[in-house]
Design an enzyme around this catalytic site. Structure first.
Site, PDB file in Angstrom:
ATOM      1  N   GLY A  41       0.829  -1.198   0.000  1.00  0.00           N
ATOM      2  CA  GLY A  41       0.000   0.000   0.000  1.00  0.00           C
ATOM      3  C   GLY A  41       0.860   1.243   0.000  1.00  0.00           C
ATOM      4  N   GLY A  74       0.387   5.748   0.215  1.00  0.00           N
ATOM      5  CA  GLY A  74      -0.433   6.946   0.274  1.00  0.00           C
ATOM      6  C   GLY A  74       0.431   8.182   0.177  1.00  0.00           C
ATOM      7  N   GLY A  75      -0.177   9.338   0.429  1.00  0.00           N
ATOM      8  CA  GLY A  75       0.560  10.579   0.311  1.00  0.00           C
ATOM      9  C   GLY A  75       1.699  10.704   1.292  1.00  0.00           C
ATOM     10  N   PHE A  76       1.515  10.148   2.500  1.00  0.00           N
ATOM     11  CA  PHE A  76       2.529  10.301   3.529  1.00  0.00           C
ATOM     12  C   PHE A  76       2.919   8.969   4.165  1.00  0.00           C
ATOM     13  CE2 PHE A  76       0.176  14.351   3.441  1.00  0.00           C
ATOM     14  CZ  PHE A  76       1.215  15.182   3.051  1.00  0.00           C
ATOM     15  N   VAL A 123       3.439   1.168   2.883  1.00  0.00           N
ATOM     16  CA  VAL A 123       3.162   0.021   3.751  1.00  0.00           C
ATOM     17  C   VAL A 123       3.777  -1.245   3.141  1.00  0.00           C
ATOM     18  CG1 VAL A 123       1.395  -1.320   4.951  1.00  0.00           C
ATOM     19  CG2 VAL A 123       0.995   1.112   4.445  1.00  0.00           C
ATOM     20  N   LYS A 133       4.322   0.207   8.353  1.00  0.00           N
ATOM     21  CA  LYS A 133       3.989   1.468   7.697  1.00  0.00           C
ATOM     22  C   LYS A 133       5.108   2.484   7.912  1.00  0.00           C
ATOM     23  CE  LYS A 133       0.201   4.870   7.533  1.00  0.00           C
ATOM     24  NZ  LYS A 133      -1.132   5.196   8.093  1.00  0.00           N
ATOM     25  N   ASP A 145     -12.067  10.114   8.710  1.00  0.00           N
ATOM     26  CA  ASP A 145     -11.897   9.654   7.324  1.00  0.00           C
ATOM     27  C   ASP A 145     -12.495   8.264   7.152  1.00  0.00           C
ATOM     28  OD1 ASP A 145     -11.177   9.863   4.672  1.00  0.00           O
ATOM     29  OD2 ASP A 145      -9.113   9.201   4.993  1.00  0.00           O
TER      30      ASP A 145
END
Length: 348
Positions: A67, A69-71, A74, A87, A195
């Site tokens: 995985g 994401g922006g920040f 994973v 992560k 979220d």
């Protein structure tokens, strides 16, 4: 001649001693600063701190990305004979590790079967320059979670060819409701997720829901509201319209409830369809269960349960926040039906 040699030895010894003393002082100061850095990121006691070497071995040198994401990135791995998700936290645009601190502060001490479990954390140095600069540019931070290998709700509703059965969907609904009830009413101080969406609802092999991704979450005390001097956060399709504005945003429990309601309607219908939801809100025909239920289910669902999920979803997504039920009321309604009272209503 002998005197000059002797003097040279004395001066040489003094220089070596001075350098050794400076090295000792520098090492002590550098080590103390490193301990302070670790203490800054590891304020919560009782959470295991892993060594970077162990995480590197567990993830086969961080080779399997599952995985991104922006920040964060994973990786999957095996640590202490358990499957884990490691992560790596990436600094935000301001060069800070706010997501790390937020997740540590919120999920670190939670204990609930429907909330993703944090196994531990890691703080290490990415570059030898740290010992001279002592800046966060040379620090790496990791969070270690239990690995949930059955994907997320979004994948099962929208991407996988197999139809997610109603039995599993209703189990997911109740599990998500239980997780939010725990965060809102059983944690002290209470936790706002901010979220909630199908992509953040992980599913284990028995299709138990595991609410994850607490990077945007906040901790609040009873009687306090969270006011954010920032842009709206979250995912637009699932965000409370009252929070979709720039500047001062008051985010409350009812904002999480709204997102929860949108997810319920998507579970029932199979997709996020704002137009159909608006139509139901305007005119709720007697055939609304049949009309709204996911056609992929081919009528294979329990009508009473489907009706509860749709009605609860509609009430949770009321435009007026004082008309939305609390998670306490929602939990009871899913189990027993009855009246859906707003969170602001006086007890019966």
């Amino acid at each position: 001649m002998a005197k000059d040699r002797h003097r040279t030895y004395i001066i040489g010894g003094a220089v070596i001693l001075a350098l050794a003393l400076l090295l000792a002082i520098w090492s002590t100061v550098a080590w103390c600063r490193w301990k302070c850095t670790c203490a800054h990121f590891g304020k919560d006691r009782g959470i295991t701190r892993f060594h970077y070497h162990d995480l590197s071995i567990a993830t086969n040198k961080f080779s399997d990305i599952i995985g991104q994401g922006g920040f964060s990135v994973v990786y999957s791995g095996i640590l202490n004979n358990e499957q884990v998700a490691v992560k790596k936290i990436i600094k935000d645009s301001k060069g800070e590790f706010k997501d790390f601190l937020t997740e540590r502060a919120t999920i670190g001490n939670t204990r609930h079967m429907n909330v993703l479990k944090l196994e531990g954390w890691c703080c290490t140095i990415s570059n030898f320059k740290y010992w001279f600069s002592h800046t966060l540019d040379d620090v790496m931070l990791f969070l270690v979670y239990e690995l949930i290998a059955n994907g997320n709700l979004h994948e099962h509703l929208s991407e996988k060819p197999e139809v997610l059965s109603w039995e599993k969907r209703y189990k997911i609904v109740k599990g998500l409701c239980s997780a939010l009830h725990y965060l809102h009413h059983q944690c002290s101080p209470y936790i706002l997720h901010r979220d909630i969406k199908p992509g953040n609802i992980l599913l284990d092999n028995e299709f138990n829901a595991k609410l994850g991704d607490f990077g945007l979450s906040r901790v609040a005390k009873d009687g306090e509201e969270i006011a954010l001097q920032t842009r709206a956060v979250g995912t637009a399709l699932y965000m409370d319209p009252l929070c979709m504005k720039d500047g001062h945003v008051d985010f409350r429990r009812s904002s999480d409830v709204y997102s929860f309601g949108i997810v319920l309607l998507e579970i029932a219908h199979g997709e996020n369809d704002p137009f159909l939801v608006h139509k139901l809100r305007t005119d709720l025909p007697e055939t609304f269960v049949k009309d709204f239920a996911d056609k992929k289910l081919d009528g294979k669902f329990i009508k009473t349960e489907m009706e509860r999920v749709i009605l609860l979803g509609l009430r949770c997504t009321e435009r007026e926040e004082n008309q939305r039920p609390s998670l306490i009321t929602a939990t009871y309604f899913l189990e027993n039906g009855g009246e859906l009272r707003p969170a602001t209503a006086a007890p019966a």
